[in-house]
Scaffold this motif. Structure first.
Motif, PDB file in Angstrom:
ATOM      1  N   ASP A 214      66.975  -3.652 -35.111  1.00  0.00           N
ATOM      2  CA  ASP A 214      66.465  -3.632 -33.735  1.00  0.00           C
ATOM      3  C   ASP A 214      66.449  -2.211 -33.176  1.00  0.00           C
ATOM      4  O   ASP A 214      65.509  -1.806 -32.491  1.00  0.00           O
ATOM      5  CB  ASP A 214      67.327  -4.524 -32.841  1.00  0.00           C
ATOM      6  N   VAL A 215      67.512  -1.449 -33.462  1.00  0.00           N
ATOM      7  CA  VAL A 215      67.588  -0.074 -32.972  1.00  0.00           C
ATOM      8  C   VAL A 215      66.463   0.775 -33.553  1.00  0.00           C
ATOM      9  O   VAL A 215      65.780   1.509 -32.832  1.00  0.00           O
ATOM     10  CB  VAL A 215      68.960   0.557 -33.310  1.00  0.00           C
ATOM     11  N   LEU A 216      66.258   0.688 -34.869  1.00  0.00           N
ATOM     12  CA  LEU A 216      65.205   1.466 -35.512  1.00  0.00           C
ATOM     13  C   LEU A 216      63.838   1.096 -34.953  1.00  0.00           C
ATOM     14  O   LEU A 216      62.980   1.966 -34.735  1.00  0.00           O
ATOM     15  CB  LEU A 216      65.231   1.232 -37.030  1.00  0.00           C
ATOM     16  N   ASP A 217      63.649  -0.194 -34.700  1.00  0.00           N
ATOM     17  CA  ASP A 217      62.370  -0.644 -34.137  1.00  0.00           C
ATOM     18  C   ASP A 217      62.179  -0.088 -32.735  1.00  0.00           C
ATOM     19  O   ASP A 217      61.095   0.390 -32.382  1.00  0.00           O
ATOM     20  CB  ASP A 217      62.335  -2.175 -34.125  1.00  0.00           C
ATOM     21  N   GLU A 218      63.232  -0.118 -31.926  1.00  0.00           N
ATOM     22  CA  GLU A 218      63.150   0.409 -30.558  1.00  0.00           C
ATOM     23  C   GLU A 218      62.866   1.909 -30.548  1.00  0.00           C
ATOM     24  O   GLU A 218      62.023   2.385 -29.773  1.00  0.00           O
ATOM     25  CB  GLU A 218      64.459   0.134 -29.817  1.00  0.00           C
ATOM     26  N   GLU A 219      63.566   2.655 -31.394  1.00  0.00           N
ATOM     27  CA  GLU A 219      63.394   4.111 -31.414  1.00  0.00           C
ATOM     28  C   GLU A 219      62.001   4.485 -31.892  1.00  0.00           C
ATOM     29  O   GLU A 219      61.365   5.404 -31.357  1.00  0.00           O
ATOM     30  CB  GLU A 219      64.458   4.760 -32.305  1.00  0.00           C
TER      31      GLU A 219
ATOM     32  N   GLY B 155      51.772   8.987 -27.252  1.00  0.00           N
ATOM     33  CA  GLY B 155      50.537   8.577 -26.600  1.00  0.00           C
ATOM     34  C   GLY B 155      50.569   8.755 -25.092  1.00  0.00           C
ATOM     35  O   GLY B 155      49.638   8.335 -24.397  1.00  0.00           O
ATOM     36  N   GLY B 156      51.646   9.338 -24.567  1.00  0.00           N
ATOM     37  CA  GLY B 156      51.746   9.543 -23.120  1.00  0.00           C
ATOM     38  C   GLY B 156      52.069   8.283 -22.356  1.00  0.00           C
ATOM     39  O   GLY B 156      51.674   8.125 -21.199  1.00  0.00           O
ATOM     40  N   VAL B 157      52.819   7.370 -22.999  1.00  0.00           N
ATOM     41  CA  VAL B 157      53.181   6.112 -22.365  1.00  0.00           C
ATOM     42  C   VAL B 157      54.697   6.063 -22.225  1.00  0.00           C
ATOM     43  O   VAL B 157      55.427   6.469 -23.128  1.00  0.00           O
ATOM     44  CB  VAL B 157      52.697   4.907 -23.214  1.00  0.00           C
ATOM     45  N   LYS B 158      55.183   5.579 -21.084  1.00  0.00           N
ATOM     46  CA  LYS B 158      56.622   5.482 -20.866  1.00  0.00           C
ATOM     47  C   LYS B 158      57.260   4.576 -21.909  1.00  0.00           C
ATOM     48  O   LYS B 158      56.675   3.568 -22.320  1.00  0.00           O
ATOM     49  CB  LYS B 158      56.914   4.942 -19.468  1.00  0.00           C
ATOM     50  N   ALA B 159      58.473   4.927 -22.314  1.00  0.00           N
ATOM     51  CA  ALA B 159      59.150   4.197 -23.389  1.00  0.00           C
ATOM     52  C   ALA B 159      59.387   2.737 -23.031  1.00  0.00           C
ATOM     53  O   ALA B 159      59.409   1.875 -23.917  1.00  0.00           O
ATOM     54  CB  ALA B 159      60.481   4.872 -23.717  1.00  0.00           C
ATOM     55  N   ASP B 160      59.552   2.431 -21.729  1.00  0.00           N
ATOM     56  CA  ASP B 160      59.860   1.062 -21.335  1.00  0.00           C
ATOM     57  C   ASP B 160      58.624   0.271 -20.903  1.00  0.00           C
ATOM     58  O   ASP B 160      58.752  -0.836 -20.372  1.00  0.00           O
ATOM     59  CB  ASP B 160      60.898   1.048 -20.207  1.00  0.00           C
ATOM     60  N   GLU B 161      57.427   0.827 -21.131  1.00  0.00           N
ATOM     61  CA  GLU B 161      56.224   0.084 -20.752  1.00  0.00           C
ATOM     62  C   GLU B 161      56.031  -1.113 -21.673  1.00  0.00           C
ATOM     63  O   GLU B 161      56.130  -1.013 -22.888  1.00  0.00           O
ATOM     64  CB  GLU B 161      54.991   0.983 -20.799  1.00  0.00           C
ATOM     65  N   GLU B 162      55.731  -2.257 -21.078  1.00  0.00           N
ATOM     66  CA  GLU B 162      55.493  -3.490 -21.824  1.00  0.00           C
ATOM     67  C   GLU B 162      54.150  -4.086 -21.413  1.00  0.00           C
ATOM     68  O   GLU B 162      53.614  -3.779 -20.343  1.00  0.00           O
ATOM     69  CB  GLU B 162      56.603  -4.517 -21.546  1.00  0.00           C
ATOM     70  N   LEU B 163      53.620  -4.955 -22.267  1.00  0.00           N
ATOM     71  CA  LEU B 163      52.350  -5.604 -21.960  1.00  0.00           C
ATOM     72  C   LEU B 163      52.445  -6.495 -20.735  1.00  0.00           C
ATOM     73  O   LEU B 163      51.437  -6.771 -20.082  1.00  0.00           O
ATOM     74  CB  LEU B 163      51.885  -6.443 -23.161  1.00  0.00           C
ATOM     75  N   SER B 164      53.646  -6.921 -20.399  1.00  0.00           N
ATOM     76  CA  SER B 164      53.829  -7.804 -19.247  1.00  0.00           C
ATOM     77  C   SER B 164      54.020  -7.043 -17.939  1.00  0.00           C
ATOM     78  O   SER B 164      54.173  -7.651 -16.887  1.00  0.00           O
ATOM     79  CB  SER B 164      55.050  -8.711 -19.484  1.00  0.00           C
ATOM     80  N   ASP B 165      54.020  -5.706 -17.975  1.00  0.00           N
ATOM     81  CA  ASP B 165      54.203  -4.923 -16.752  1.00  0.00           C
ATOM     82  C   ASP B 165      53.008  -5.091 -15.815  1.00  0.00           C
ATOM     83  O   ASP B 165      51.879  -5.362 -16.254  1.00  0.00           O
ATOM     84  CB  ASP B 165      54.361  -3.434 -17.086  1.00  0.00           C
ATOM     85  N   SER B 166      53.252  -4.874 -14.532  1.00  0.00           N
ATOM     86  CA  SER B 166      52.179  -4.970 -13.542  1.00  0.00           C
ATOM     87  C   SER B 166      51.223  -3.790 -13.669  1.00  0.00           C
ATOM     88  O   SER B 166      51.555  -2.755 -14.258  1.00  0.00           O
ATOM     89  CB  SER B 166      52.774  -4.987 -12.125  1.00  0.00           C
ATOM     90  N   VAL B 167      50.039  -3.944 -13.092  1.00  0.00           N
ATOM     91  CA  VAL B 167      49.033  -2.885 -13.134  1.00  0.00           C
ATOM     92  C   VAL B 167      49.556  -1.627 -12.442  1.00  0.00           C
ATOM     93  O   VAL B 167      49.420  -0.516 -12.961  1.00  0.00           O
ATOM     94  CB  VAL B 167      47.725  -3.368 -12.460  1.00  0.00           C
ATOM     95  N   TRP B 168      50.183  -1.785 -11.266  1.00  0.00           N
ATOM     96  CA  TRP B 168      50.653  -0.629 -10.504  1.00  0.00           C
ATOM     97  C   TRP B 168      51.739   0.125 -11.263  1.00  0.00           C
ATOM     98  O   TRP B 168      51.742   1.353 -11.301  1.00  0.00           O
ATOM     99  CB  TRP B 168      51.162  -1.081  -9.142  1.00  0.00           C
TER     100      TRP B 168
END
Length: 466
Positions: free
Chosen positions: A267-272, A281-294
């Motif tokens: 799990d750790v290796l996958d997360e890192e 790619g210029g995306v925050k590490a905690d961004e998920e597909l379920s996050d809101s548009v804003w």
């Protein structure tokens, strides 16, 4: 063999050949939730692995997720919440009462319970912990007190530890007869009266030893160990390097406090790896597909703004050579090719470099050798594309000199992109700045500025002599 067929059949009834949940399963769960039919829900998830229950939660509408948990009650395994993305888990926990959460984490392994509770507000954590028995509360509080992303947060506190004077027979009898031992373990740890770690005995070595041997006589004294405050990524790399399936965790006094297992490390290796890929790619590490548009817009805007600034720098270089572009319109046609080739070459080298830094494969010992290698690769690629595109440009424009101009420019920009793609991440890493997050804009600026300057500069010299 029949067990394998049954397991496969159960999996096929839940997921299709691509690993996706069958829509009919989601529809059945939705109907049961809306009808308040807890019995049908229990029948649906009774034989599912917690990872499959987690996938089902993610597939449901947000309002239906906490209702599913409430309807299942004690039949819901809270381990499933460790299998969903962070945003979904936080949304679910916000809708559940602290009583429900406390009841749900009561029987979980400490590492799973900590993983679920660590993102809650401190007030909610305190209220939930107060509702747990004393021993479980102390174990969970200790796990939450360790730094975020540390081994202490990831470790399992349940492990098998015995004194050094026990015999192999005593140890095996203890493992067989003690009911509250971990379900899964690979080693028996040896500790002194102060619970300081003395060594470890792998299970295969234990089972091959003679019954009368003292357990400390077959122990591996120089066994790898980690400290509870060590970063989880460093622990993962250690276990990966030495092919370990588990590693003991000790505190500052070398007392055994837990064990890191291989499933936690996966799990750790996958997360890192996920964080590094998103950062590039210029995306925050905690961004998920379920996050809101804003929330997604706020996370991506700063990176795009940085790219805008680099584009303005590149545009200023082009503006410097405005007269040359007006004198030969073909230059404007070929400029995007130079920028694109340089950008792609820089990204290739930067990606390899950032990953090598993250996995500790690139350091002072081999840095200059790798830099020379990348410079040679860039030069050879530049030479190849110079011959290819130079010939095409000369034939297309009918101006042989244009082929020479773009050929020389490509050699320069591809070499510079390779060098920048490795030197910039190394420099940022040396300055204690995460190269995965910060390298992109710098590499883009270097490749664009050098690419445009070399292409238009060479063209200006050529025009001045024509």
């Amino acid at each position: 063999m029949s067990d394998v067929r049954e397991t496969t059949a159960e999996a096929n009834s839940f997921r299709d050949t691509d690993g996706e949940i069958w829509p009919s399963v989601v529809e059945r769960a939705t109907r049961a939730i809306q009808a308040g039919d807890g019995e049908d829900l229990r029948d649906l998830v009774a034989d599912l692995h917690e990872a499959d229950v987690g996938s089902l939660l993610e597939a449901l509408q947000p309002d239906d997720r906490p209702r599913l948990i409430s309807l299942l009650g004690k039949n819901f395994d809270f381990t499933a919440l460790t299998e969903v993305d962070d945003t979904v888990r936080e949304e679910i926990l916000e809708e559940l009462s602290n009583d429900e959460v406390a009841e749900g984490v009561r029987d979980l392994d400490v590492d799973d319970a900590v993983y679920i509770l660590e993102d809650l507000d401190h007030s909610d954590q305190a209220e939930i912990l107060e509702k747990l028995p004393a021993l479980e509360r102390i174990a969970l509080q200790r796990g939450l007190d360790y730094p975020e992303d540390s081994a202490g947060r990831r470790m399992q506190t349940d492990c098998i530890a015995v004194p050094p004077f026990w015999s192999v027979r005593q140890t095996v009898d203890y493992i067989r007869d003690t009911p509250d031992l971990p379900d899964t373990f690979y080693e028996v740890f040896i500790v002194d009266p102060a619970h300081r770690l003395l060594g470890a005995v792998p299970l295969d070595k234990l089972m091959r030893a003679r019954w009368g041997d003292r357990i400390d006589s077959i122990a591996t004294e120089d066994h790898q160990r980690v400290h509870a405050t060590d970063d989880q990524e460093n622990v993962a790399l250690l276990m990966q390097r030495y092919n370990l399936v588990s590693v003991p965790v000790v505190d500052d006094s070398e007392r055994l406090v837990g064990v890191m297992m291989v499933d936690d490390i996966v799990d750790v290796l996958d997360e890192e790896a996920d964080e590094d890929l998103k950062a590039l790619g210029g995306v925050k590490a905690d961004e998920e597909l379920s996050d809101s548009v804003w929330y997604t817009v706020k996370g991506r805007f700063p990176w795009l703004f940085a790219n805008l600034l680099t584009a303005l720098i590149s545009a200023s270089v082009i503006d410097t050579f405005e007269a040359s572009i007006q004198a030969m319109v073909a230059l404007a046609v070929l400029m995007p090719i130079v920028a694109s080739m340089g950008g792609n070459a820089g990204t290739q080298t930067m990606t390899v470099t950032v990953r090598a830094i993250a996995t500790r494969q690139l350091g002072r010992a081999n840095a200059w050798r790798v830099i020379r290698r990348e410079m040679t690769v860039g030069l050879m690629n530049g030479l190849g594309f110079a011959l290819l595109l130079g010939t095409m440009a000369a034939l297309w424009s009918g101006v042989p000199g244009l082929g020479v101009i773009i050929g020389l420019a490509l050699m320069i920009v591809l070499t510079a992109a390779a060098v920048g793609g490795i030197l910039i991440p190394l420099a940022l890493h040396r300055l204690k700045i995460d190269p995965a997050v910060s390298s992109g804009p710098f590499v883009t600026t270097v490749t664009d500025v050098i690419g445009f300057f070399s292409f238009l500069g060479i063209a200006t010299l050529w025009l001045s002599r024509s």
